[in-house]
Design an enzyme around this catalytic site. Structure first.
Site, PDB file in Angstrom:
ATOM      1  N   THR A 123       0.847  -1.196   0.000  1.00  0.00           N
ATOM      2  CA  THR A 123       0.000   0.000   0.000  1.00  0.00           C
ATOM      3  C   THR A 123       0.884   1.248   0.000  1.00  0.00           C
ATOM      4  OG1 THR A 123      -1.750  -1.147   1.205  1.00  0.00           O
ATOM      5  CG2 THR A 123      -1.789   1.266   1.272  1.00  0.00           C
TER       6      THR A 123
ATOM      7  N   ASN B 218      -5.470  -9.722  -7.163  1.00  0.00           N
ATOM      8  CA  ASN B 218      -5.667 -10.319  -5.848  1.00  0.00           C
ATOM      9  C   ASN B 218      -7.016 -11.012  -5.689  1.00  0.00           C
ATOM     10  OD1 ASN B 218      -6.095  -7.330  -6.057  1.00  0.00           O
ATOM     11  ND2 ASN B 218      -7.278  -7.741  -4.202  1.00  0.00           N
TER      12      ASN B 218
ATOM     13  N   ALA C 288       5.760  -8.321   1.772  1.00  0.00           N
ATOM     14  CA  ALA C 288       6.294  -9.568   2.339  1.00  0.00           C
ATOM     15  C   ALA C 288       5.199 -10.542   2.765  1.00  0.00           C
ATOM     16  CB  ALA C 288       7.198  -9.241   3.537  1.00  0.00           C
ATOM     17  N   HIS C 289       4.079 -10.001   3.276  1.00  0.00           N
ATOM     18  CA  HIS C 289       3.100 -10.922   3.876  1.00  0.00           C
ATOM     19  C   HIS C 289       2.244 -11.670   2.861  1.00  0.00           C
ATOM     20  CE1 HIS C 289      -0.940  -8.849   3.775  1.00  0.00           C
ATOM     21  NE2 HIS C 289      -0.188  -7.780   3.578  1.00  0.00           N
TER      22      HIS C 289
ATOM     23  N   THR D 234      13.110   4.903  10.872  1.00  0.00           N
ATOM     24  CA  THR D 234      13.971   3.809  11.324  1.00  0.00           C
ATOM     25  C   THR D 234      13.515   2.495  10.703  1.00  0.00           C
ATOM     26  OG1 THR D 234      14.386   4.951  13.377  1.00  0.00           O
ATOM     27  CG2 THR D 234      14.777   2.579  13.380  1.00  0.00           C
TER      28      THR D 234
ATOM     29  N   CYS E 143     -16.916  -5.248   2.598  1.00  0.00           N
ATOM     30  CA  CYS E 143     -17.922  -4.790   3.544  1.00  0.00           C
ATOM     31  C   CYS E 143     -17.618  -3.350   3.915  1.00  0.00           C
ATOM     32  CB  CYS E 143     -17.875  -5.635   4.817  1.00  0.00           C
ATOM     33  SG  CYS E 143     -18.344  -7.335   4.512  1.00  0.00           S
TER      34      CYS E 143
END
Ligand SMILES: *Cc1c(COP(=O)(O)O)cnc(C)c1O
Length: 387
Positions: free
Chosen positions: A74, A153, A202-203, A242, A328
């Site tokens: 995102t 997706n 990554a997820h 960071t 939703c």
């Protein structure tokens, strides 16, 4: 009670145990700040980040300096789209995208439009694919960016991204590709595929949540990208803050695993997906697959079940973790913008379910899920008025 079968790998994937193992020391004794230059704690963290950056770059066919770590796809989409429109203002103010893009692309595009950018949002064909003639016709001399995802997706459809990139090259527009679903699932190469900016998460590839990257091309051409997050000048000045060292280490490990295993994973996944499809189709009438089967992620099946409300179907399936194509909102359930863009009617869109298979699914799980879906569809149809 048994754990539900997880078939929602497009929403997120579990962290691979090997990834978790690589991350753990960086929550513990190796806690340094990768920007600390004056001691070993910092150097150790920086070294781990460097390795991760090389691993991400390698899977993308990029140079390490072209990888900017972010909080996920995102943020990468926002950085790419808003940044390019800002940097190339003197060239033009027009961008091209597709109606089937993720909200992380469509919403920044809408915001830019509200602040004066011109946008062309192209419809897909009925199969979900972009018509390259339509793309050519949409690109103008003032087009600075084309943003089209690699793999969808919801319907898993894989766009002809290499050809899209070639058209962008020819016409002088930059090509941004949201590859959150594609990266680590099949081979991508930013040079061969003519990609100038690429969003990664990554997820979606067995790494942790809250970390991703934006690939930003440095040569042929060098992409100019002003930061959207200002601060200490981290990440080559393109994204301050960071670094999430444990997350980045996990992302790097996830990339290394995908580099080794994605081909074999894909073969197993498509066999399981085809088995699921065949089982459902042979047991049930009134099924329809949404989107191209020929150009599709190996683990994806998006299917409509005639005269079944998908929300009701999922409620009657506690043993399977699945998604409908719907989003939703607080007030209502809106049918998916992706399915609607394919020209699928509202009824069919409301009866669609997304199956997302992944690395850890077994044949037994898929068979178990299929039989639960079949039972639930039959039951709902027998209860339906007029059935
Ligand atoms: C999941 C996803 C995103 C968002 O990624 P995050 O890392 O969760 O922010 C963007 N685009 C696509 C295609 C996705 O599948």
């Amino acid at each position: 009670m048994r754990k539900p079968v997880y078939l929602d790998y497009h929403a997120t994937t579990p962290v691979d145990p090997r990834v978790l193992e690589a991350m753990l020391p960086f929550f513990g004794e190796r806690f340094g700040n990768a920007a600390s230059r004056s001691h070993g704690f910092g150097w150790e963290a920086e070294k781990a980040v460097d390795l991760a950056r090389r691993r991400v770059a390698e899977l993308a066919g990029a140079a390490p300096r072209e990888i900017v770590f972010t909080s996920g796809a995102t943020e990468s989409d926002n950085l790419a789209i808003k940044g390019v429109l800002e940097a190339y203002r003197s060239k033009g103010n027009h961008l091209v995208t597709m109606a089937t893009e993720h909200r992380a692309v469509l919403d920044p595009v809408r915001r830019l439009q509200q602040s004066g950018a011109e946008t062309s949002v192209l419809p897909p064909g009925r199969d979900g694919l972009l018509d390259l003639g339509l793309l050519r016709a949409a690109i103008r001399p003032d087009t600075v960016l084309v943003s089209v995802m690699a793999a969808n997706n919801e319907i898993g459809v894989i766009q002809p991204f290499r050809e899209i990139g070639a058209i962008c090259r020819e016409t002088g527009a930059l090509f941004h590709c949201d590859a959150a679903q594609a990266f680590g699932k099949f081979a991508l190469d930013v040079n061969e595929d003519n990609i100038d900016l690429m969003s990664l998460s990554a997820h979606k590839m067995y790494g942790p949540k809250g970390v991703g990257a934006l690939y930003v091309r440095r040569r042929n051409p060098r992409v100019l990208l002003p930061a959207q997050m200002d601060g200490g000048g981290h990440e080559f000045g393109m994204r301050s803050g960071t670094l999430n060292v444990p997350g980045i280490v996990g992302f790097g490990e996830a990339c290394a695993l995908c580099a080794r295993e994605m081909e074999e994973d894909a073969g197993r996944m498509s066999t399981l997906r085809d088995r699921l499809k065949a089982t459902l189709e042979s047991a049930l009438v009134g099924t329809a697959v949404n989107g191209s089967m020929a150009h599709r992620l190996p683990g994806n099946l998006n299917m409509s079940f005639a005269s079944v409300d998908a929300e009701a179907l999922l409620l009657s399936l506690p043993g399977v973790a699945l998604s409908t194509g719907s989003a939703c909102s607080s007030a209502s359930v809106e049918p998916s913008h992706v399915l609607r863009a394919l020209g699928i009617g509202e009824q069919a869109a409301r009866s669609s379910v997304r199956f997302g298979l992944g690395r850890f699914n077994t044949e037994d799980e898929v068979d178990d899920a299929a039989s639960q879906v079949i039972d639930a569809v039959r039951k709902l149809r027998s209860l339906a008025p007029g059935a």
